[in-house]
Design an enzyme around this catalytic site. Sequence first.
Site, PDB file in Angstrom:
ATOM      1  N   THR A   1     -13.777  -9.003   5.319  1.00  0.00           N
ATOM      2  CA  THR A   1     -13.803  -9.251   3.873  1.00  0.00           C
ATOM      3  C   THR A   1     -14.791 -10.345   3.461  1.00  0.00           C
ATOM      4  O   THR A   1     -15.011 -11.321   4.196  1.00  0.00           O
ATOM      5  CB  THR A   1     -12.387  -9.669   3.398  1.00  0.00           C
ATOM      6  OG1 THR A   1     -12.478 -10.240   2.088  1.00  0.00           O
ATOM      7  CG2 THR A   1     -11.761 -10.722   4.304  1.00  0.00           C
TER       8      THR A   1
ATOM      9  N   GLU B   1     -14.087 -12.484   1.465  1.00  0.00           N
ATOM     10  CA  GLU B   1     -13.288 -13.706   1.334  1.00  0.00           C
ATOM     11  C   GLU B   1     -13.608 -14.680   2.478  1.00  0.00           C
ATOM     12  O   GLU B   1     -13.419 -15.888   2.340  1.00  0.00           O
ATOM     13  CB  GLU B   1     -11.802 -13.317   1.316  1.00  0.00           C
ATOM     14  CG  GLU B   1     -10.815 -14.448   1.104  1.00  0.00           C
ATOM     15  CD  GLU B   1     -10.755 -15.013  -0.313  1.00  0.00           C
ATOM     16  OE1 GLU B   1     -11.299 -14.403  -1.247  1.00  0.00           O
ATOM     17  OE2 GLU B   1     -10.168 -16.097  -0.470  1.00  0.00           O
TER      18      GLU B   1
ATOM     19  N   TYR C   1      -5.539 -16.381   4.039  1.00  0.00           N
ATOM     20  CA  TYR C   1      -5.973 -14.987   4.216  1.00  0.00           C
ATOM     21  C   TYR C   1      -7.388 -14.947   4.793  1.00  0.00           C
ATOM     22  O   TYR C   1      -7.657 -14.244   5.770  1.00  0.00           O
ATOM     23  CB  TYR C   1      -5.922 -14.274   2.851  1.00  0.00           C
ATOM     24  CG  TYR C   1      -6.609 -12.922   2.833  1.00  0.00           C
ATOM     25  CD1 TYR C   1      -5.961 -11.776   3.293  1.00  0.00           C
ATOM     26  CD2 TYR C   1      -7.912 -12.787   2.335  1.00  0.00           C
ATOM     27  CE1 TYR C   1      -6.598 -10.537   3.269  1.00  0.00           C
ATOM     28  CE2 TYR C   1      -8.547 -11.554   2.309  1.00  0.00           C
ATOM     29  CZ  TYR C   1      -7.886 -10.433   2.773  1.00  0.00           C
ATOM     30  OH  TYR C   1      -8.525  -9.213   2.744  1.00  0.00           O
TER      31      TYR C   1
ATOM     32  N   LYS D   1      -8.482 -13.474   8.426  1.00  0.00           N
ATOM     33  CA  LYS D   1      -9.441 -12.369   8.518  1.00  0.00           C
ATOM     34  C   LYS D   1     -10.666 -12.763   9.356  1.00  0.00           C
ATOM     35  O   LYS D   1     -11.295 -11.911   9.982  1.00  0.00           O
ATOM     36  CB  LYS D   1      -9.872 -11.937   7.113  1.00  0.00           C
ATOM     37  CG  LYS D   1      -8.851 -11.057   6.403  1.00  0.00           C
ATOM     38  CD  LYS D   1      -8.856  -9.641   6.979  1.00  0.00           C
ATOM     39  CE  LYS D   1      -7.953  -8.709   6.208  1.00  0.00           C
ATOM     40  NZ  LYS D   1      -8.019  -7.315   6.704  1.00  0.00           N
TER      41      LYS D   1
HETATM   42  P1  NAP Z   1      -3.589  -2.732   0.177  1.00  0.00           P
HETATM   43  O1  NAP Z   1      -3.656  -1.725  -0.924  1.00  0.00           O
HETATM   44  O2  NAP Z   1      -2.836  -3.994  -0.049  1.00  0.00           O
HETATM   45  O3  NAP Z   1      -2.950  -1.982   1.462  1.00  0.00           O
HETATM   46  C1  NAP Z   1      -2.476  -2.712   2.560  1.00  0.00           C
HETATM   47  C2  NAP Z   1      -1.787  -1.762   3.522  1.00  0.00           C
HETATM   48  O4  NAP Z   1      -1.337  -2.510   4.654  1.00  0.00           O
HETATM   49  C3  NAP Z   1      -0.553  -1.037   2.955  1.00  0.00           C
HETATM   50  O5  NAP Z   1      -0.571   0.300   3.404  1.00  0.00           O
HETATM   51  C4  NAP Z   1       0.602  -1.805   3.591  1.00  0.00           C
HETATM   52  O6  NAP Z   1       1.767  -1.019   3.741  1.00  0.00           O
HETATM   53  C5  NAP Z   1      -0.002  -2.104   4.965  1.00  0.00           C
HETATM   54  N1  NAP Z   1       0.705  -3.187   5.669  1.00  0.00           N
HETATM   55  C6  NAP Z   1       0.902  -4.448   5.228  1.00  0.00           C
HETATM   56  N2  NAP Z   1       1.587  -5.157   6.138  1.00  0.00           N
HETATM   57  C7  NAP Z   1       1.855  -4.320   7.180  1.00  0.00           C
HETATM   58  C8  NAP Z   1       2.527  -4.449   8.413  1.00  0.00           C
HETATM   59  N3  NAP Z   1       3.112  -5.611   8.765  1.00  0.00           N
HETATM   60  N4  NAP Z   1       2.596  -3.387   9.255  1.00  0.00           N
HETATM   61  C9  NAP Z   1       2.018  -2.209   8.903  1.00  0.00           C
HETATM   62  N5  NAP Z   1       1.362  -2.011   7.737  1.00  0.00           N
HETATM   63  C10 NAP Z   1       1.276  -3.057   6.877  1.00  0.00           C
HETATM   64  O7  NAP Z   1      -5.045  -3.140   0.659  1.00  0.00           O
HETATM   65  P2  NAP Z   1      -6.466  -2.434   0.373  1.00  0.00           P
HETATM   66  O8  NAP Z   1      -7.027  -2.965  -0.889  1.00  0.00           O
HETATM   67  O9  NAP Z   1      -6.338  -0.973   0.577  1.00  0.00           O
HETATM   68  O10 NAP Z   1      -7.340  -3.083   1.547  1.00  0.00           O
HETATM   69  C11 NAP Z   1      -7.421  -2.451   2.816  1.00  0.00           C
HETATM   70  C12 NAP Z   1      -7.901  -3.473   3.836  1.00  0.00           C
HETATM   71  O11 NAP Z   1      -9.181  -3.953   3.485  1.00  0.00           O
HETATM   72  C13 NAP Z   1      -7.017  -4.706   3.972  1.00  0.00           C
HETATM   73  O12 NAP Z   1      -7.044  -5.104   5.319  1.00  0.00           O
HETATM   74  C14 NAP Z   1      -7.705  -5.750   3.107  1.00  0.00           C
HETATM   75  O13 NAP Z   1      -7.392  -7.038   3.551  1.00  0.00           O
HETATM   76  C15 NAP Z   1      -9.159  -5.376   3.353  1.00  0.00           C
HETATM   77  N6  NAP Z   1     -10.104  -5.669   2.273  1.00  0.00           N
HETATM   78  C16 NAP Z   1      -9.853  -5.223   1.017  1.00  0.00           C
HETATM   79  C17 NAP Z   1     -10.789  -5.445   0.015  1.00  0.00           C
HETATM   80  C18 NAP Z   1     -10.565  -4.955  -1.391  1.00  0.00           C
HETATM   81  O14 NAP Z   1     -11.264  -5.435  -2.293  1.00  0.00           O
HETATM   82  N7  NAP Z   1      -9.680  -3.998  -1.615  1.00  0.00           N
HETATM   83  C19 NAP Z   1     -11.988  -6.130   0.313  1.00  0.00           C
HETATM   84  C20 NAP Z   1     -12.203  -6.551   1.633  1.00  0.00           C
HETATM   85  C21 NAP Z   1     -11.255  -6.303   2.614  1.00  0.00           C
HETATM   86  P3  NAP Z   1       2.917  -0.914   2.591  1.00  0.00           P
HETATM   87  O15 NAP Z   1       2.482   0.209   1.682  1.00  0.00           O
HETATM   88  O16 NAP Z   1       4.125  -0.607   3.385  1.00  0.00           O
HETATM   89  O17 NAP Z   1       2.954  -2.238   1.891  1.00  0.00           O
HETATM   90  O1  G4F Z   2      -8.106  -9.728  -7.724  1.00  0.00           O
HETATM   91  P1  G4F Z   2      -7.934 -10.928  -6.871  1.00  0.00           P
HETATM   92  O2  G4F Z   2      -6.545 -11.306  -6.526  1.00  0.00           O
HETATM   93  O3  G4F Z   2      -8.845 -10.670  -5.596  1.00  0.00           O
HETATM   94  P2  G4F Z   2      -9.463 -11.647  -4.474  1.00  0.00           P
HETATM   95  O4  G4F Z   2      -8.717 -12.911  -4.373  1.00  0.00           O
HETATM   96  O5  G4F Z   2     -10.925 -11.731  -4.716  1.00  0.00           O
HETATM   97  O6  G4F Z   2      -9.170 -10.803  -3.140  1.00  0.00           O
HETATM   98  C1  G4F Z   2      -9.449  -9.406  -3.072  1.00  0.00           C
HETATM   99  O7  G4F Z   2     -10.784  -9.238  -2.628  1.00  0.00           O
HETATM  100  C2  G4F Z   2     -11.045  -9.723  -1.292  1.00  0.00           C
HETATM  101  C3  G4F Z   2     -12.520  -9.449  -1.013  1.00  0.00           C
HETATM  102  O8  G4F Z   2     -13.288 -10.551  -1.426  1.00  0.00           O
HETATM  103  C4  G4F Z   2     -10.127  -8.967  -0.342  1.00  0.00           C
HETATM  104  F1  G4F Z   2     -10.379  -9.356   0.945  1.00  0.00           F
HETATM  105  C5  G4F Z   2      -8.675  -9.234  -0.695  1.00  0.00           C
HETATM  106  O9  G4F Z   2      -7.835  -8.472   0.168  1.00  0.00           O
HETATM  107  C6  G4F Z   2      -8.431  -8.773  -2.128  1.00  0.00           C
HETATM  108  O10 G4F Z   2      -8.579  -7.370  -2.177  1.00  0.00           O
HETATM  109  O11 G4F Z   2      -8.611 -12.188  -7.581  1.00  0.00           O
HETATM  110  C7  G4F Z   2      -9.961 -12.166  -8.005  1.00  0.00           C
HETATM  111  C8  G4F Z   2     -10.258 -13.429  -8.799  1.00  0.00           C
HETATM  112  C9  G4F Z   2      -9.823 -14.722  -8.103  1.00  0.00           C
HETATM  113  O12 G4F Z   2     -10.850 -15.686  -8.253  1.00  0.00           O
HETATM  114  C10 G4F Z   2      -8.599 -15.170  -8.885  1.00  0.00           C
HETATM  115  O13 G4F Z   2      -8.401 -16.580  -8.918  1.00  0.00           O
HETATM  116  O14 G4F Z   2      -9.524 -13.364 -10.025  1.00  0.00           O
HETATM  117  C11 G4F Z   2      -8.962 -14.639 -10.255  1.00  0.00           C
HETATM  118  N1  G4F Z   2      -7.805 -14.484 -11.147  1.00  0.00           N
HETATM  119  C12 G4F Z   2      -7.709 -14.999 -12.393  1.00  0.00           C
HETATM  120  N2  G4F Z   2      -6.501 -14.704 -12.912  1.00  0.00           N
HETATM  121  C13 G4F Z   2      -6.662 -13.839 -10.859  1.00  0.00           C
HETATM  122  C14 G4F Z   2      -5.837 -13.982 -11.975  1.00  0.00           C
HETATM  123  N3  G4F Z   2      -6.275 -13.138  -9.770  1.00  0.00           N
HETATM  124  C15 G4F Z   2      -5.062 -12.553  -9.790  1.00  0.00           C
HETATM  125  N4  G4F Z   2      -4.673 -11.814  -8.731  1.00  0.00           N
HETATM  126  N5  G4F Z   2      -4.197 -12.695 -10.864  1.00  0.00           N
HETATM  127  C16 G4F Z   2      -4.550 -13.413 -11.970  1.00  0.00           C
HETATM  128  O15 G4F Z   2      -3.780 -13.527 -12.920  1.00  0.00           O
END
Ligand code: NAP
Ligand code: G4F
Length: 339
Positions: A121, A123, A145, A149
């Site tokens: 990520t 992050e 986190y 990661k």
């Molecule tokens: P998400 O919607 O939160 O999905 C997370 C998944 O992990 C869910 O299926 C959850 O299952 C499963 N999980 C959590 N804890 C577990 C455990 N202890 N054992 C088995 N399964 C577990 O995340 P996403 O947005 O699809 O992201 C996918 C991956 O990419 C994650 O690793 C995230 O950190 C990474 N990532 C995401 C972004 C982004 O912007 N979306 C960017 C960079 C990296 P349940 O349904 O049971 O909760």
């Molecule tokens: O949507 P966020 O919670 O995403 P964040 O923290 O960037 O993390 C996501 O992206 C990462 C990749 O860079 C992934 F690895 C991670 O798993 C996840 O998918 O917050 C985005 C921004 C932050 O700066 C936060 O402080 O939005 C700001 N924010 C402002 N108000 C808020 C809020 N975030 C959340 N969740 N809720 C608020 O009310």
Amino acid sequence: MITGVTGQDGSYLAKLLLDKGYTVLGAARRSASVNLWRLDYLGIRDKVKLVPMELLEFTNICRVIQDNKPDEFYNLAAQSFVAASFEMPLYTADADAIAVARILEAIRHYSPETRFYQASTSEMFGKVQEVPQIESTPFYPRSPYGVAKLYGHWITVNYRESFGLHASSGILFNHESPLRGLEFVTRKITAGLANVKHGHRSHIELGNMDAKRDWGFAGDFVEGMWRMLQQDTSGDYVLSTNETHTVRKFVELAASALDMNIEWSGEGVDEVGTDTKTGKQVVTINPQFYRPAEVDLLIGNSEKAQTVLGWKRQMSFEGLVESMAKADNDRAVDSSVKN
Ligand code: NAP
Ligand code: G4F
């Protein structure tokens, strides 16, 4: 095999692989009622073969890998919510760091031909050391986190270099969709404002609106994951849109897609967004949503992925916001629609 198949990326990736003719094993953690709404949304619930897998249970992971010996293994499961990691740093470390070593150990012993993808990520760049961020940018994580990661990333690199595994790490910038979890800021905004528009709530409360993110569409990003595992040699790749926008800008575009017009007044915790079409205050600030340490700016450069993988994002930022707002508008109209 996909861990996290019930999540946003897992469900889009499962759809992509099924469309390519793969047999998809969806590793999902045990629960009294597994969360399958995204697989339903994409119409693939009956096409994915669910296999119980808990990231914290090494014996379980070993058995699943030994029994199935998957050609490709995508590790997408994680505690993925940054804000929650400050409240549960140890669980986050177990699920997002140590679990990667568990899986790699199981692959090394029971299925060394399996190609492995780790969901790393942006992050990890945290307090960014250069702009834009690329594969060689030094890391400086700002949350439990991000720290967890970073271990997952380096253990993936280490197993590639030590044991010759085909193990790739995708350093993905934020990617969103109508299937995004409601706690992330993009979905919180589109779902919240759609519910304001339809009279289900009065306003939404946000935290830091100056934070900047490089937001793309999840459907585009899972294509990049798949491309990484089709290469002869494994590696690390940034996937990003190479654009950055503030949370405030996201609010404005989402509101506009919902036929609202936001005017801002006040500063800091007193900032308020008013819909000029109704005169109502629809956005306020709640410091509860500030983080102990913030990532202020993320903007990637995915030139390596474009050149080596031939990957390019398809959906624009504006198109992404509009698609999410429209999906949440439909859900707000039809309250029987799940999530
Ligand atoms: P998400 O919607 O939160 O999905 C997370 C998944 O992990 C869910 O299926 C959850 O299952 C499963 N999980 C959590 N804890 C577990 C455990 N202890 N054992 C088995 N399964 C577990 O995340 P996403 O947005 O699809 O992201 C996918 C991956 O990419 C994650 O690793 C995230 O950190 C990474 N990532 C995401 C972004 C982004 O912007 N979306 C960017 C960079 C990296 P349940 O349904 O049971 O909760
Ligand atoms: O949507 P966020 O919670 O995403 P964040 O923290 O960037 O993390 C996501 O992206 C990462 C990749 O860079 C992934 F690895 C991670 O798993 C996840 O998918 O917050 C985005 C921004 C932050 O700066 C936060 O402080 O939005 C700001 N924010 C402002 N108000 C808020 C809020 N975030 C959340 N969740 N809720 C608020 O009310």
